[in-house]
Design an enzyme around this catalytic site. Sequence first.
Site, PDB file in Angstrom:
ATOM      1  N   ARG A  36      22.425 -31.181  32.223  1.00 44.38           N
ATOM      2  CA  ARG A  36      21.499 -30.106  32.361  1.00 44.38           C
ATOM      3  C   ARG A  36      20.932 -29.677  31.158  1.00 44.38           C
ATOM      4  O   ARG A  36      19.913 -29.127  31.249  1.00 44.38           O
ATOM      5  CB  ARG A  36      22.348 -29.150  33.212  1.00 44.38           C
ATOM      6  N   LYS A 197      30.752 -35.450  57.106  1.00 43.74           N
ATOM      7  CA  LYS A 197      30.697 -34.902  58.190  1.00 43.74           C
ATOM      8  C   LYS A 197      29.378 -34.474  58.706  1.00 43.74           C
ATOM      9  O   LYS A 197      28.615 -34.256  57.959  1.00 43.74           O
ATOM     10  CB  LYS A 197      31.772 -33.189  58.149  1.00 43.74           C
ATOM     11  N   GLY A 354      25.608 -33.739  45.063  1.00 39.05           N
ATOM     12  CA  GLY A 354      26.724 -33.936  44.011  1.00 39.05           C
ATOM     13  C   GLY A 354      27.421 -35.180  43.934  1.00 39.05           C
ATOM     14  O   GLY A 354      27.222 -36.075  43.170  1.00 39.05           O
ATOM     15  N   GLY A 377      22.828 -27.847  46.023  1.00 34.02           N
ATOM     16  CA  GLY A 377      22.312 -27.260  46.973  1.00 34.02           C
ATOM     17  C   GLY A 377      21.007 -26.890  47.343  1.00 34.02           C
ATOM     18  O   GLY A 377      20.367 -26.932  48.513  1.00 34.02           O
TER      19      GLY A 377
END
Length: 399
Positions: A36, A197, A354, A377
């Site tokens: 980053r 999921k 991620g 996110g």
Amino acid sequence: MSWKTLDAFDLAGKRVLTRVDINVPMSDGKVTDATRIERIVPTVKEITAKGGRVVLLAHFGRPKGENVPELSLAQLVPALSEHFGQPVQFTHDDTYAVVLEQTKALKDGDILLVENTRFYPGETANDPEFAEKMAAFGDIYCNDAFSAAHRAHASTEGVARHLPSCAGRLMQAELEALENALSKPQHPVVALVGGAKVSTKLDLLGNLIPKVDQIIIGGGMANTFLAAQGINVGKSLCEHDLLDTARKIIAKAKAGNCELVLPVDVVTSLEFKAGATATTCAADACPADQMILDAGPQSVARIKAVLDAAKTLVWNGPLGAFEIPPFNAATDAAALHAAALSKAGRLLSVAGGGDTVAALNSSGAADDFSYISTAGGAFLEWLEGKTLPGVAALVAAKS
């Protein structure tokens, strides 16, 4: 493109209030992954090269509005100075007036790092007064933190209301890559969506179906889609309470002329551990006492054929339990194939999330993808079609 970039401003002699994401992992006071930091270097160096005075805003961890010494940005100064190739000043004083004067005392080309924005309750509350006071630290606002753009915080959204604003080079690259992949892509467009999921990817699938031509579904969530079609998935991870939801998604895709590509063969095992005995069988022949942990070779061949015909690929999530061999085989094979197509100029490939980044790095395919987002996110929310406050603020700032 409805937002400005650094090209829109004369930066010489200006304090450029630059929001970055340097929320990096650390161990024993040392940065263990500087990715980053490396990605904001072009923006910072361009501002200093053009005579701008950089005032860095960033968060670190979750101090919840309190001064937590172990979450001070002071510990990042050595790493930042090394990557920027010059000393980085730090505001050790917690007094607003003193920090303001420090920003005003900067010389052309200087870099000043302000303390963790999340030490102050006004940051996450996006308090208008706090944002206005923070805006006084700069003459121009530059947001280079796409990974924090899904947060409506004072340093990502509020400040843009008070200053001429633009996207930094990293933010610009992220937005352009995503726009090319979804807003104005070359067809056929393929999305590869994996993960454990279905419940975490409902908004994503709903947004992608009208925009893409095919969706490759992998990982544990593929088991739910197989079960929704009456297939016994043994002891596999499966959200049996979402079978009706999966059937609705299948129907929506069919009505929208979007093909769902599911595994035709699978790799199963009695246990999930390294070196476990693995068996390949048809997708509808999973033994009752075993679990599906990866897609099989016929499924991989089908995925490769889909990628061969595609012009654009959006990738989020692995095809199997890639963390433990041999259940990384399908993810690695598909990733390397997509990378080879991208390197040859035949495919625009954009990936993020991620687990996705970890899987692509593990496979050795990451370097040849067209673009890999580390935003997490924010990347997922963009794919879900949600408005990102930090991006919306830049669009509003232009007008």
